[in-house]
Design an enzyme around this catalytic site. Structure first.
Site: not given
Length: 628
Positions: A217, A433
């Protein structure tokens, strides 16, 4: 397209169409009008012989003959030689004249058309002029596109800055960035009330540079400063000053500041200033870039005390800027616009979700937790992707399911549900995993498991996703060590179950190696190497050339660094293996569940890991194992 272009285009079209017309007219004038139909000479003779001719005419200059028959038809003939034509048909013509003394006769009355003057005018005057005008128009159009056209030949040195005088963006439109807005409000107050500062001899900073990662920003903050102060906003980019023509960039800098001085107080904003403000010894873009930077430095020094002009700039690479540009008196106020924290992310989400329909299960605080490291631009993209998925699923409101899917899409990639996975790969991915998840469970400082999946997504065969509870400003040695253990947990699980490993561990090892190397050579966390920084400060242009990893160290020290990095990763592998061996039943249970269901929620994972796994606390904390 500007107004001048709209006026020029019809003229260009007319000239483009006029050129072929002139060529056709030139052909007509030089060759004459083409007859509608041409007959053979024998037909002409037969017409005279059969007394079918009512009228005839001859052009002795061009050798053309026109014969009108009794039935109304007209015959045309052009002889290759007028003398030959007349000699061959003379008898028939004389006989026709004797038999038809009262018939219309134009023999020898039509003289040759003298077109030599017209041909000369068209060939040597009109056609070349029109051709030159057409080519000149094309050249003018090309020069205008380069900023060198008519009426703008001197506009090459004009600034390309866009001037905004309307109040559009304010600090209310910028979510988050609380500390940055507080610091910038001084600039706003000075532009509103400059005499208040001059009364006490205070000088507001001439230049303000906004630094930080892309998408945080910086440009929006600069616009908000101008909007809050209600002053003209000159917006340009560093690349607008860089041209191939020598002196053009410096001329544009001068023109920009001349325009700004006519509208004081005002703000000049240069986005991506590193394009023009790079160190002058970097050798990039040559002398022209240096001349432009020198002119910018001179203009920033040339302000007098009554020039109420604030120079604002934004960059993602402050490390490559010239030191003269960053000294006091130029860009003497430097504001770092960092990644938003969890509260700021929630505020940003409130801005981007305004006006969109959401389901009752959507909690912005939960989204803010799961998006650590996201910038404002990332969050805007996330909400937009969720809205697109909502339309694709043909539902009326955005739910948490769409937001979760959008988060995974922008961070990992698109889910490949139709991708064919063999049973062997499915099993290997499930244990991989599961290894990540179980090892992270026993790390005290690691984030909790949020979801496990073995469905391919992007370049990954599966993923284990964590939900951070808070944003850490600093990373401790313990947390970094635990992160390495979690990363190698998948590889250790593969070796433990399948007695083999695959290429799927490459990204995990790459991340683990980088963390370990930073710990040793950058953060001084290794006792053997010591608290010394050996990490090289790269310029992003030669970062991947491979000029070496360390600086200011001997070969022996570099070898020691490599050895300690290896020791950290090896210790993490040993600790992960200890935990997975002690909890092998949980690993099997999680893998079997994943093979059957492909996904596991964080709640289900906690349910499996609770009970015996916590009671049987023979598996000691991983931090002590890896530190050995």
């Amino acid at each position: 397209m500007n107004k001048n272009d709209k006026l020029k285009m019809p003229l260009g079209v007319v000239m483009f169409l006029a050129l072929p017309v002139i060529i056709v007219l030139f052909y007509i004038f030089t060759r004459g009008f083409a007859p509608e139909k041409t007959y053979n000479y024998s037909e002409i003779v037969d017409s005279f012989k059969n007394e079918q001719v009512t009228k005839y005419s001859m052009n002795l200059g061009s050798g053309e003959m026109e014969i009108t028959l009794k039935d109304g038809n007209v015959l045309y003939y052009t002889a290759p030689s007028t003398n030959l034509m007349y000699a061959d048909i003379k008898d028939y013509i004389e006989k026709y004249n004797e038999n038809n003394p009262d018939a219309p006769m134009e023999y020898n009355l039509i003289k040759a058309k003298d077109t030599s003057g017209i041909i000369s005018i068209v060939s040597f005057i009109v056609l070349p002029i029109l051709t030159m005008l057409f080519l000149g128009w094309l050249f003018t159009r090309r020069m205008t596109s380069l900023g060198m056209g008519p009426g703008g030949a001197m506009s090459m040195g004009k600034s390309k800055a866009v001037v905004t005088t309307e109040k559009k963006v304010t600090f209310e439109d910028v979510a988050g960035a609380r500390s940055e807005k507080e610091e910038l409000y001084e600039i706003v107050d000075f532009l509103r009330n400059p005499e208040k500062y001059r009364a006490v001899g205070a000088k507001i900073p001439r230049g303000v540079i906004l630094m930080g990662p892309p998408g945080t920003g910086k440009t929006l903050l600069a616009k908000a400063v101008a909007g809050e102060a209600g002053v003209p906003f000159f917006s340009t980019s560093g690349s607008d000053f860089i041209e191939m023509y020598v002196g053009l960039g410096a001329a544009r800098v001068r023109d920009l500041f001349e325009q700004a001085k006519k509208q004081v107080p005002c703000i000049i904003f240069i986005d991506e200033i590193d394009a023009v403000g790079r160190r002058r010894d970097s050798g990039i873009n040559g002398a022209e870039k240096d001349n432009t930077l020198n002119q910018l430095l001179v203009e920033m020094d040339g302000f007098n005390e009554r020039d109420d002009i604030i120079i604002m700039a934004a960059t993602n690479r402050p490390d490559v800027l010239d030191s003269a540009l960053m000294r006091p008196g130029r860009f003497d106020r430097q504001i770092y616009v960092n990644y938003p924290d969890i509260k700021e992310r929630e505020e940003i989400l409130m801005v981007h979700t305004k006006g969109k329909p959401f389901g009752p299960d959507v909690k912005l605080k939960t989204i803010a937790k799961s998006t650590a490291g996201f910038t404002g631009a990332d969050l805007a993209n996330l909400i937009n992707e969720a809205a697109i998925l909502t339309v694709r699923n043909n539902i009326k409101a955005i739910t948490m399911k769409e937001i979760e899917e959008a988060t995974l899409k922008v961070t990992i990639g698109l889910e490949k549900k139709k991708h064919v996975v063999t049973p062997e790969d499915k099993k290997l991915t499930a244990y991989h995993e599961g290894g990540h998840a179980i090892v992270s469970y026993f790390c005290k400082n690691h984030d909790k498991v949020h979801e496990i999946s073995i469905i391919p997504r992007g370049n990954a065969g599966g993923y284990t996703r964590y939900l951070p509870e808070k944003d850490d400003i600093f990373a401790s040695k313990t947390k970094l060590t635990e992160e390495i253990k979690t990363l190698v947990g998948g590889m250790v699980s593969e070796k433990l179950i399948c007695n083999d490993t695959t290429t799927g561990v490459a990204s995990d090892l790459k991340r683990a190696t980088k963390i370990a190397r930073d710990m040793v050579a950058k953060y001084g966390m290794d006792d053997e190497v010591g608290p010394v920084v050996y990490f090289a400060n790269y310029d992003y242009l030669n970062e991947d050339i491979g000029k070496g990893i360390f600086q200011n160290c001997s070969t022996a020290t570099a070898s020691k660094i490599d050895e300690q990095v290896k020791n950290i990763i090896s210790g993490a592998c040993l600790a992960a293996k200890t935990v997975l061996t002690q909890n092998i039943d949980k690993l099997h249970e999680i893998a079997n569940y994943l093979i059957e269901n492909e996904k596991m929620s964080g709640e289900k994972f906690e349910e499996i890991m609770s009970g015996k796994c916590k009671e049987d606390n023979n598996s000691e904390d991983l931090s002590s194992e890896a530190d050995k």
